[in-house]
Design an enzyme around this catalytic site. Structure first.
Site, PDB file in Angstrom:
ATOM      1  N   GLU A  60       2.687  -7.173   3.352  1.00 41.79           N
ATOM      2  CA  GLU A  60       3.754  -6.194   3.118  1.00 41.79           C
ATOM      3  C   GLU A  60       4.096  -6.049   1.639  1.00 41.79           C
ATOM      4  O   GLU A  60       4.257  -4.933   1.144  1.00 41.79           O
ATOM      5  CB  GLU A  60       5.021  -6.592   3.886  1.00 41.79           C
ATOM      6  N   ASP A  74       3.093 -10.310   7.395  1.00 42.44           N
ATOM      7  CA  ASP A  74       4.462 -10.007   6.974  1.00 42.44           C
ATOM      8  C   ASP A  74       5.131 -11.350   6.685  1.00 42.44           C
ATOM      9  O   ASP A  74       5.359 -12.150   7.601  1.00 42.44           O
ATOM     10  CB  ASP A  74       5.224  -9.257   8.084  1.00 42.44           C
ATOM     11  N   ILE A  95       8.175 -12.156   5.773  1.00 43.51           N
ATOM     12  CA  ILE A  95       9.475 -12.280   6.451  1.00 43.51           C
ATOM     13  C   ILE A  95       9.696 -10.986   7.225  1.00 43.51           C
ATOM     14  O   ILE A  95      10.010  -9.954   6.633  1.00 43.51           O
ATOM     15  CB  ILE A  95      10.642 -12.499   5.461  1.00 43.51           C
ATOM     16  N   ASP A  96       9.510 -11.031   8.520  1.00 43.53           N
ATOM     17  CA  ASP A  96       9.837  -9.862   9.323  1.00 43.53           C
ATOM     18  C   ASP A  96      11.271 -10.043   9.812  1.00 43.53           C
ATOM     19  O   ASP A  96      11.575 -11.008  10.519  1.00 43.53           O
ATOM     20  CB  ASP A  96       8.883  -9.696  10.504  1.00 43.53           C
ATOM     21  N   THR A 111      13.858  -9.065   7.231  1.00 39.51           N
ATOM     22  CA  THR A 111      14.451  -9.452   5.942  1.00 39.51           C
ATOM     23  C   THR A 111      15.960  -9.225   5.932  1.00 39.51           C
ATOM     24  O   THR A 111      16.709 -10.032   5.371  1.00 39.51           O
ATOM     25  CB  THR A 111      13.761  -8.679   4.796  1.00 39.51           C
ATOM     26  N   ASP A 134       4.045  -5.415  10.562  1.00 37.23           N
ATOM     27  CA  ASP A 134       5.136  -5.743  11.491  1.00 37.23           C
ATOM     28  C   ASP A 134       4.603  -5.980  12.904  1.00 37.23           C
ATOM     29  O   ASP A 134       5.254  -6.669  13.693  1.00 37.23           O
ATOM     30  CB  ASP A 134       6.160  -4.596  11.557  1.00 37.23           C
TER      31      ASP A 134
HETATM   32  C1  IPD Z   1      11.354  -4.448   9.443  1.00 39.19           C
HETATM   33  C2  IPD Z   1      11.706  -4.986  10.816  1.00 39.19           C
HETATM   34  C3  IPD Z   1      12.534  -3.995  11.586  1.00 39.19           C
HETATM   35  C4  IPD Z   1      11.840  -2.660  11.698  1.00 39.19           C
HETATM   36  C5  IPD Z   1      11.475  -2.137  10.323  1.00 39.19           C
HETATM   37  C6  IPD Z   1      10.629  -3.147   9.582  1.00 39.19           C
HETATM   38  P1  IPD Z   1      10.902  -6.145   7.414  1.00 39.19           P
HETATM   39  O1  IPD Z   1      10.510  -5.347   8.770  1.00 39.19           O
HETATM   40  O2  IPD Z   1      10.557  -5.283  11.540  1.00 39.19           O
HETATM   41  O3  IPD Z   1      12.769  -4.454  12.876  1.00 39.19           O
HETATM   42  O4  IPD Z   1      12.686  -1.742  12.322  1.00 39.19           O
HETATM   43  O5  IPD Z   1      10.761  -0.917  10.473  1.00 39.19           O
HETATM   44  O6  IPD Z   1      10.308  -2.649   8.306  1.00 39.19           O
HETATM   45  O7  IPD Z   1      11.195  -5.106   6.387  1.00 39.19           O
HETATM   46  O8  IPD Z   1      12.106  -6.945   7.750  1.00 39.19           O
HETATM   47  O9  IPD Z   1       9.704  -6.932   7.116  1.00 39.19           O
END
Ligand code: IPD
Length: 310
Positions: free
Chosen positions: A89, A107, A109-110, A112, A251
Site C-alpha cells: 500500500e 497492507d 496496517i489495514d 489505519t 486490502d
Molecule cells: C482501508 C480499510 C477500510 C476500507 C478502505 C481501506 P487502510 O484500508 O480497509 O475498511 O473501507 O477502503 O482503504 O487505509 O486502513 O489500509
C-alpha cells in the site's frame, strides 16, 4: 493440518530464492512469521491522530508505523523470494498493475483509522497472488491475536492467541434466506462526495430501510474499518455479506484467499460481475452456505442502483 505456532521471530538465515514450483505452504509459513513480527511492531507503537498524516484527505491517513512495517515486510520478502514481485500500500505507484507471476500483496496496517484511535480492529494483511489470483492469505490482528490463514486447496483456518487452530467457517453454515435475515458489512471510505459516495449512501439506505419504505430491512449493518477483517469475518461465518467499492488489492488479496477456502463467494460490488478482478476495486463477499449464496448476490445487486467507477 496441524496447528501452526505463531510464537517465533523471522528466520533470518533462510534467504533462499525459490526454485521450481512454489511451495505455497512454505510461503504461508513465512508470511505468518512476517505478519507476527509486524504485529509486534504495531503493538509496541504509540499511534495517535495528531501524529498521523493525511493522504488524499483528512479521513485517509497514514502513520510512521505503516511505513516501518511495510519496509520490514518488503525487505524480508524480497530477500527470501527475490523472484516475487512486491505490491504494498505505502510503496505502490499510481497506475501500477500486477503481472502474471507471483506477487506478494501487502497492507502493513489495514484499518489505519482504527489504529490511530486505538480501536483494536486492525490487521496486517499479506497475500500471494499467482496470475492475479489470490492463493495464499494471512490476516493477523495483533490486538486480538487472531490469525486467519489459508492456502489454495488446503482450507482456511483461524489460530487464536497462538493456540487453538479452527477450520473456517467457525459456525455450522445455515442456509441464506435473503437480505432481510442478514448482518451486512459495508464501509464508508474516505471519498465523501461525487457519484461513488452517493451510490454508497443510497445502497446503505436501501439495505437498512423498512420494506414499507422500499428497503430490504437487513438485520443491521456493521462497519469494522478493516476490509481484510470484514472479509475474514464473512469467511468465518460471523457476517453474512460484505460489500465494498474503493478499497484496493492489498486490502482484499489475503482475505479473498481465506474466503474462498472457507467456501465463501467473491463477486463484484457492481451488479452483474460474477468474476471480479483482484485489482478491480469493487468486491462483495458472501459467506459459505448450503444454499442461497447466488440468490443473495442477485438480491444485493438489485439494491445497488448504479455502478462504482474508479
Ligand atoms: C482501508 C480499510 C477500510 C476500507 C478502505 C481501506 P487502510 O484500508 O480497509 O475498511 O473501507 O477502503 O482503504 O487505509 O486502513 O489500509
Amino acid at each position: 493440518m496441524a496447528p501452526i505456532s505463531i510464537d517465533f521471530l523471522p528466520d533470518t538465515n533462510a534467504q533462499r530464492p525459490p526454485t521450481g514450483a512454489i511451495d505455497l505452504e512454505e510461503v504461508r509459513d513465512f508470511l505468518v512469521r512476517i505478519a507476527v513480527e509486524a504485529g509486534e511492531v504495531m503493538r509496541n507503537a504509540v499511534p495517535a491522530v495528531a501524529t498521523s498524516k493525511a493522504k488524499s484527505n483528512s479521513s485517509d491517513r497514514v502513520t510512521a508505523t505503516d511505513h516501518e512495517i511495510e519496509r520490514l515486510m518488503r525487505d524480508a520478502l524480497t530477500a527470501r523470494y527475490p523472484s516475487f514481485a512486491f505490491l504494498g500500500e505505502e510503496t505502490s505507484r499510481k497506475g501500477q498493475r500486477m503481472g502474471d507471476g507471483p506477487v506478494v500483496v501487502c497492507d502493513p496496517i489495514d484499518g489505519t483509522l482504527n489504529f490511530i484511535h486505538g480501536f483494536p480492529n486492525v490487521a496486517v494483511s499479506l497475500g500471494l497472488a499467482l496470475d492475479r489470483k489470490p492463493v495464499v492469505g494471512v490476516v493477523y490482528n495483533p490486538f486480538r491475536q487472531d490469525l486467519f490463514w489459508a492456502v489454495a486447496g488446503k482450507g482456511a483456518f483461524l489460530t487464536q492467541a497462538g493456540g487453538e487452530c479452527t477450520r473456517l467457517p467457525l459456525r455450522p453454515a445455515e442456509p441464506l434466506h435473503g437480505l432481510s435475515s442478514c448482518l451486512v458489512a459495508l464501509e464508508w471510505g474516505s471519498e465523501r462526495q461525487g457519484p461513488n459516495w452517493h451510490l454508497r449512501m443510497r445502497t446503505a439506505a436501501n439495505l437498512l430501510s423498512a420494506r414499507s419504505e422500499g428497503g430490504q430491512m437487513v438485520q443491521s449493518i456493521r462497519s469494522s474499518g478493516s476490509a481484510a477483517l470484514s472479509c475474514c469475518h464473512v469467511a468465518a461465518g460471523l457476517l453474512d455479506l460484505w460489500w465494498e467499492g474503493g478499497c484496493w488489492a492489498w486490502d482484499v488479496c489475503a482475505a479473498w484467499a481465506i474466503l474462498e477456502e472457507a467456501g465463501g463467494l467473491m463477486v463484484s460490488a457492481n451488479p452483474g460481475a460474477w468474476c471480479p478482478s483482484l485489482e478491480g476495486r469493487t468486491y462483495m463477499a458472501v459467506r459459505h452456505a448450503p444454499s442461497g449464496q447466488k440468490e443473495l448476490v442477485q438480491e444485493m445487486w438489485e439494491c445497488v442502483d448504479g455502478r462504482f467507477e474508479f
